[in-house]
Write an enzyme that holds these catalytic residues in place. Structure first.
Site, PDB file in Angstrom:
ATOM      1  CE  LYS A 225      45.749  46.981  48.577  1.00  0.00           C
ATOM      2  NZ  LYS A 225      46.108  46.549  47.238  1.00  0.00           N
ATOM      3  CB  CYS A 279      48.126  41.212  48.070  1.00  0.00           C
ATOM      4  SG  CYS A 279      49.506  42.063  47.300  1.00  0.00           S
TER       5      CYS A 279
HETATM    6  N1  SAJ Z   1      43.874  32.603  42.791  1.00  0.00           N
HETATM    7  C1  SAJ Z   1      43.006  31.525  42.879  1.00  0.00           C
HETATM    8  N2  SAJ Z   1      41.808  31.602  42.234  1.00  0.00           N
HETATM    9  C2  SAJ Z   1      41.435  32.700  41.515  1.00  0.00           C
HETATM   10  C3  SAJ Z   1      42.312  33.796  41.444  1.00  0.00           C
HETATM   11  C4  SAJ Z   1      43.527  33.723  42.096  1.00  0.00           C
HETATM   12  O1  SAJ Z   1      43.296  30.502  43.525  1.00  0.00           O
HETATM   13  O2  SAJ Z   1      40.327  32.679  40.963  1.00  0.00           O
HETATM   14  C5  SAJ Z   1      45.168  32.587  43.507  1.00  0.00           C
HETATM   15  C6  SAJ Z   1      46.385  32.795  42.611  1.00  0.00           C
HETATM   16  O3  SAJ Z   1      46.805  31.586  42.036  1.00  0.00           O
HETATM   17  C7  SAJ Z   1      47.395  33.349  43.615  1.00  0.00           C
HETATM   18  C8  SAJ Z   1      46.540  34.167  44.573  1.00  0.00           C
HETATM   19  O4  SAJ Z   1      45.201  33.715  44.367  1.00  0.00           O
HETATM   20  O5  SAJ Z   1      48.021  32.309  44.324  1.00  0.00           O
HETATM   21  C9  SAJ Z   1      46.619  35.668  44.394  1.00  0.00           C
HETATM   22  O6  SAJ Z   1      46.651  36.025  43.020  1.00  0.00           O
HETATM   23  P1  SAJ Z   1      45.794  37.235  42.401  1.00  0.00           P
HETATM   24  O7  SAJ Z   1      45.958  37.179  40.925  1.00  0.00           O
HETATM   25  O8  SAJ Z   1      44.434  37.188  42.941  1.00  0.00           O
HETATM   26  O9  SAJ Z   1      46.392  38.556  42.949  1.00  0.00           O
HETATM   27  P2  SAJ Z   1      47.820  39.205  43.406  1.00  0.00           P
HETATM   28  O10 SAJ Z   1      48.099  38.812  44.810  1.00  0.00           O
HETATM   29  O11 SAJ Z   1      48.873  38.963  42.389  1.00  0.00           O
HETATM   30  O12 SAJ Z   1      47.422  40.762  43.351  1.00  0.00           O
HETATM   31  C10 SAJ Z   1      46.313  41.248  44.128  1.00  0.00           C
HETATM   32  C11 SAJ Z   1      45.400  42.051  43.180  1.00  0.00           C
HETATM   33  N3  SAJ Z   1      44.116  42.298  43.841  1.00  0.00           N
HETATM   34  C12 SAJ Z   1      42.953  42.083  43.207  1.00  0.00           C
HETATM   35  O13 SAJ Z   1      42.866  41.646  42.078  1.00  0.00           O
HETATM   36  C13 SAJ Z   1      41.728  42.421  43.984  1.00  0.00           C
HETATM   37  C14 SAJ Z   1      46.077  43.371  42.801  1.00  0.00           C
HETATM   38  O14 SAJ Z   1      45.216  44.193  42.040  1.00  0.00           O
HETATM   39  C15 SAJ Z   1      46.512  44.120  44.068  1.00  0.00           C
HETATM   40  O15 SAJ Z   1      47.116  45.364  43.762  1.00  0.00           O
HETATM   41  C16 SAJ Z   1      47.521  43.240  44.763  1.00  0.00           C
HETATM   42  O16 SAJ Z   1      46.838  42.053  45.173  1.00  0.00           O
HETATM   43  C17 SAJ Z   1      48.058  44.005  45.973  1.00  0.00           C
HETATM   44  O17 SAJ Z   1      49.206  44.463  45.884  1.00  0.00           O
HETATM   45  O18 SAJ Z   1      47.323  44.234  46.943  1.00  0.00           O
END
Ligand code: SAJ
Length: 451
Positions: A225, A279
């Site tokens: 995880k 997360c």
């Molecule tokens: N972000 C970037 N560049 C990217 C992707 C995201 O800068 O290429 C930023 C986003 O803008 C945001 C942050 O990262 O600020 C996090 O966003 P995210 O879309 O990566 O994820 P979360 O935090 O909404 O959800 C994550 C997810 N994990 C993965 O995709 C591996 C989700 O599946 C998990 O269940 C969740 O964390 C959790 O609860 O752990």
């Protein structure tokens, strides 16, 4: 023999969907989970220590903003399948299965704060009896389920884990904003303390998700995880480092990444003005926790976290430099910041990079107006009601989230409303630089900075 009888009894209850479930913690993880289990036919007690949450949920509503969640809550509350309560011990006593979904935040020193989990475990233990299954869905540092959780449950209840009751770590994997779909479609990792524990949990999760159920032990499940989010964080940090290099050498990082990603085994994420949410900024710290004292050897995740944490400051620097280059004194400038949530098309402002950017700009004496029709937050700034109001007489527009509506900005219309020599600082690279320049903007983006 008794153990086998209890296990068979519980599996049969799960198969008949009359196993009673208590979900501890009605937040972003627990509430959608409680609603989905209730919708699958199980009698569910949703437990939260906060009265307000229990009252809201009992009315079929919630403060957790997930598409479809309120409708589902109303449905299961009316059917009597979900009941909310503040009484943890009583709910656990009645339940056959308890699912712990409390928060595991970081403290100020970025160490895991497991106090909420400890308290929840003590209460669960007080209601525990033979033949029950306890599931931890909360995200936890490696080793927590089999050590801390098991020890508290055994000590307080006087029962033996794996003999009298069963224990599983089944990490939540839902993307905030898409929780209901992911709860019923994603694969789940089932980390059992014993084989029996996994077998019972397998029967349970089979009834809510079409995804594959993967069986392992508690600690492997915890590591898996944490590594999902840590991998994403490190990959984004790599993209951010590329962006900083590209800014120095005058290359567009977006083009460079698009080219690299045509390789069949390369998938670089997107750079941006910050990594927020509940997360990604937290999970690498939980993962590193067991080796926190051996810092020297572990040099990937921590520097990645630091680089991602630096990106809001970098964005502030880009704004200041761009204003100055256009003959604008920062302390006399006005900035419109578009996007308050932590990611695009979301209403969720937890750990939002926008907050740090607003503070950084305000510290320079810059006047700020914020705009995000999806998010209620304003981080102490004046909030515009529409895009025209937001960009009225501003010197700079900072884009902090990749909301669909910001991708479709009418740059001609926007330009007509701004002050002279307007600047765009594109923190998500969603505006076409040539278009922006064509309409008279000085364009700066993460990974696209021209001196
Ligand atoms: N972000 C970037 N560049 C990217 C992707 C995201 O800068 O290429 C930023 C986003 O803008 C945001 C942050 O990262 O600020 C996090 O966003 P995210 O879309 O990566 O994820 P979360 O935090 O909404 O959800 C994550 C997810 N994990 C993965 O995709 C591996 C989700 O599946 C998990 O269940 C969740 O964390 C959790 O609860 O752990």
């Amino acid at each position: 023999m008794e153990k086998l009888r209890l296990k068979t009894e519980l599996i049969n209850k799960v198969r008949n969907r009359n196993a009673k479930i208590a979900v501890i913690g009605l937040g972003y993880v627990g509430l959608p989970a409680a609603a989905v289990f209730a919708d699958a036919g199980f009698p569910v007690a949703g437990v939260d220590i906060k009265n307000e949450i229990v009252e809201t949920v009992s009315q079929g509503k919630s403060d957790v903003k997930e598409p479809g969640l309120n409708d589902l809550l109303r449905k299961v509350i009316i059917k009597g399948k979900l009941k909310a309560t503040t009484k943890t011990v009583k709910a656990v006593k009645k339940a056959d299965i308890t699912i712990i979904c409390v928060q595991t935040p970081l403290n100020k020193r970025k160490q895991p704060n497991l106090e909420y989990l400890k308290k929840a475990c003590k209460k669960v233990a007080a209601g525990l009896s033979k033949g029950k299954l306890v599931i931890v869905e909360s995200t936890v540092p490696p080793g927590t389920t089999k050590n801390m959780v098991r020890t508290i449950l055994e000590k307080t209840s006087g029962l033996r884990c794996g003999e009298d009751f069963w224990l599983v770590h089944c990490p939540e994997r839902i993307l905030p904003g898409n929780a209901l779909k992911e709860l019923t479609e994603n694969s789940r990792i089932i980390g059992g303390y014993t084989k029996d524990s996994s077998e019972i949990a397998f029967e349970l999760y089979k009834r809510i998700t079409q995804g594959t159920l993967l069986i392992t032990d508690c600690t492997s499940a915890e590591i898996a995880k944490l590594s999902e989010n840590a991998f994403r964080d490190v990959n984004i940090a790599f993209a951010n480092e590329l962006a900083l290099i590209c800014e120095e050498v005058g290359v567009d990082v977006q083009e460079a990444i698009a080219l690299a990603n045509t390789h069949p085994r390369v998938k670089i994420h997107s750079p941006g003005c910050g990594v927020g949410g509940p997360c990604l900024p937290k999970d690498p710290c939980l993962l590193l926790h067991p080796v926190a004292r051996k810092k020297a050897k572990f040099g990937v995740m921590k520097p990645s976290r630091e680089l991602n944490d630096y990106m809001p400051n970098h964005t502030v620097q880009l704004v200041i430099q761009a204003l100055k280059r256009n003959g604008k004194a920062p302390e006399k400038s006005k900035v419109a910041l578009l996007g308050l949530s932590y990611k695009g098309n979301s209403n969720d402002a937890r750990n939002s990079p926008a907050e740090r950017i607003i503070h950084g700009l305000t510290a320079q004496g810059i006047e700020i107006v914020v705009y995000d029709p999806l998010c209620e937050e304003n981080f102490g700034s004046a909030k515009a009601r529409n895009i025209s109001e937001a960009v009225h007489k501003v010197d700079c527009i900072v884009v902090t989230t990749d909301n669909e509506m910001f991708k479709k900005l009418d740059l001609k219309k926007v330009r007509a409303l701004t002050n002279d020599k307007p600047v765009i600082v594109d923190g998500r690279r969603i505006i076409n630089p040539s278009e922006a320049k064509k309409h008279g903007f000085y364009y700066v983006g993460i990974g696209y900075f021209h001196a």
